[in-house]
Scaffold this active site. Structure first.
Site, PDB file in Angstrom:
ATOM      1  N   ARG A 178       0.900  -1.277  -0.029  1.00 29.70           N
ATOM      2  CA  ARG A 178      -0.049  -0.012   0.234  1.00 29.70           C
ATOM      3  C   ARG A 178       0.756   1.245   0.119  1.00 29.70           C
ATOM      4  NH1 ARG A 178      -3.950  -0.419   4.793  1.00 29.70           N
ATOM      5  NH2 ARG A 178      -4.869   1.568   3.855  1.00 29.70           N
ATOM      6  N   VAL A 195     -11.416   6.147   8.688  1.00 33.31           N
ATOM      7  CA  VAL A 195     -12.180   5.864   7.444  1.00 33.31           C
ATOM      8  C   VAL A 195     -13.248   6.545   7.335  1.00 33.31           C
ATOM      9  CG1 VAL A 195     -13.364   3.958   6.366  1.00 33.31           C
ATOM     10  CG2 VAL A 195     -11.373   3.335   7.261  1.00 33.31           C
ATOM     11  N   ILE A 222      -8.532   2.617   0.775  1.00 31.21           N
ATOM     12  CA  ILE A 222      -8.344   3.225   2.003  1.00 31.21           C
ATOM     13  C   ILE A 222      -7.019   4.009   2.117  1.00 31.21           C
ATOM     14  CG2 ILE A 222      -8.285   3.399   4.454  1.00 31.21           C
ATOM     15  CD1 ILE A 222     -10.754   1.256   4.336  1.00 31.21           C
ATOM     16  N   HIS A 275     -18.780  10.998  -0.179  1.00 28.94           N
ATOM     17  CA  HIS A 275     -19.141   9.548   0.399  1.00 28.94           C
ATOM     18  C   HIS A 275     -20.658   9.257   0.201  1.00 28.94           C
ATOM     19  CE1 HIS A 275     -18.931   5.916   2.802  1.00 28.94           C
ATOM     20  NE2 HIS A 275     -20.153   6.442   3.408  1.00 28.94           N
ATOM     21  N   GLU A 320      -6.776  10.335   8.914  1.00 29.37           N
ATOM     22  CA  GLU A 320      -6.394   9.074   8.988  1.00 29.37           C
ATOM     23  C   GLU A 320      -7.393   8.078   9.109  1.00 29.37           C
ATOM     24  OE1 GLU A 320      -5.483  11.991  10.446  1.00 29.37           O
ATOM     25  OE2 GLU A 320      -3.190  11.811   9.900  1.00 29.37           O
TER      26      GLU A 320
HETATM   27  C1  GAR Z   1     -20.028   7.444  -6.004  1.00 32.83           C
HETATM   28  O1  GAR Z   1     -21.422   7.139  -5.521  1.00 32.83           O
HETATM   29  C2  GAR Z   1     -19.067   7.807  -4.574  1.00 32.83           C
HETATM   30  O2  GAR Z   1     -19.879   8.693  -3.575  1.00 32.83           O
HETATM   31  C3  GAR Z   1     -18.485   6.511  -3.980  1.00 32.83           C
HETATM   32  O3  GAR Z   1     -18.560   5.752  -5.153  1.00 32.83           O
HETATM   33  C4  GAR Z   1     -19.244   6.166  -6.359  1.00 32.83           C
HETATM   34  C5  GAR Z   1     -18.483   6.335  -7.410  1.00 32.83           C
HETATM   35  O4  GAR Z   1     -19.242   6.343  -8.617  1.00 32.83           O
HETATM   36  N1  GAR Z   1     -17.708   6.568  -3.364  1.00 32.83           N
HETATM   37  C6  GAR Z   1     -17.375   5.665  -2.179  1.00 32.83           C
HETATM   38  O5  GAR Z   1     -18.270   4.762  -2.003  1.00 32.83           O
HETATM   39  C7  GAR Z   1     -16.428   5.879  -1.535  1.00 32.83           C
HETATM   40  N2  GAR Z   1     -16.213   5.261  -0.205  1.00 32.83           N
HETATM   41  P1  GAR Z   1     -18.650   6.757 -10.123  1.00 32.83           P
HETATM   42  O6  GAR Z   1     -17.410   5.833 -10.338  1.00 32.83           O
HETATM   43  O7  GAR Z   1     -19.802   6.405 -11.241  1.00 32.83           O
HETATM   44  O8  GAR Z   1     -18.165   8.171 -10.040  1.00 32.83           O
END
Ligand code: GAR
Length: 209
Positions: free
Chosen positions: A84, A163, A111, A128, A161
């Site tokens: 990572r 989640v 992450i 998010h 730092e």
């Molecule tokens: C979005 O809904 C974003 O909020 C989520 O992934 C999707 C991406 O969609 N992010 C997370 O869940 C981060 N933990 P996209 O690739 O179509 O933009």
């Protein structure tokens, strides 16, 4: 005491902040951001698109909008932590080489370690798909539905730092409807995200640092 969050400078229409967008998948949020930047004078401009997934559909928007892309998969390593950190160091180097001032996570599904976060703190922002602190992590919609929630939404927040624990900048509610599935809810939340994120970034980038 935690350190203050500070942008390197205030962006403007004349001299927008140079941002890199990190994605892992389809990139509908990236597309919404690029369309916003193209049709509104604003305080941010996308100068680089990075994906940890070489097959991410969103990488194609680089070509469509003439923006450099970098697909950076996890390097080979037997040690997960080392792997990572090596991966993030590759990302960090390309961000520096491209003079990036703000890192925008848009559907980036890894992450980040404290090693990376501390280098970009205050210049690292995420969206998010829930009303944080509710439903952090990779399965926000599944968790909201399982909880029987009637309202969910999306949150723009600084990355720290933890989640999905960083300082909240903006949130917008989205109702959960009778018969919603993860997919239906995800689509409805994404529509709201696509409106919210570019505007919030504009306000964030224009603030006095
Ligand atoms: C979005 O809904 C974003 O909020 C989520 O992934 C999707 C991406 O969609 N992010 C997370 O869940 C981060 N933990 P996209 O690739 O179509 O933009």
């Amino acid at each position: 005491m935690s350190e203050p969050y500070i942008l390197p400078r205030k962006g403007s229409i004349q001299d927008p902040l140079r941002i890199a967008v990190l994605i892992s998948g389809g990139g509908s949020g990236l597309l919404a951001l690029l369309n916003y930047q193209q049709s509104n004078p604003c305080a941010h401009i996308t100068k680089l698109i990075i994906s940890d997934n070489v097959n991410a559909g969103g990488l194609r928007y680089g070509e469509d909008f003439s923006i450099p892309v970098a697909a950076i998969p996890l390097p080979e390593s037997k040690n997960n932590v080392e792997q990572r950190i090596m991966h993030e160091n590759l990302i960090h180097d390309i961000l520096l080489n491209s003079n990036i001032e703000l890192v925008v996570l848009s559907g980036y599904m890894r992450i980040l370690t404290p090693n990376f976060v501390c280098k970009w703190k205050g210049r690292l922002i995420n969206i998010h798909p829930s009303l944080l602190p509710k439903y952090p992590g990779a399965h926000a919609h599944r968790d909201a539905l399982a909880d029987g929630a009637k309202i969910t939404g999306c949150t723009v927040h600084l990355v720290d730092e933890g989640v999905d624990t960083g300082k909240i900048i903006s949130q917008q509610e989205v109702p959960i409807l009778e018969g919603d599935t993860i997919e239906k809810l995800q689509e409805r939340v994404k529509k709201v995200e696509h409106q919210l994120y570019p505007k919030v970034l504009d306000i964030f980038c224009s603030q006095d640092s």
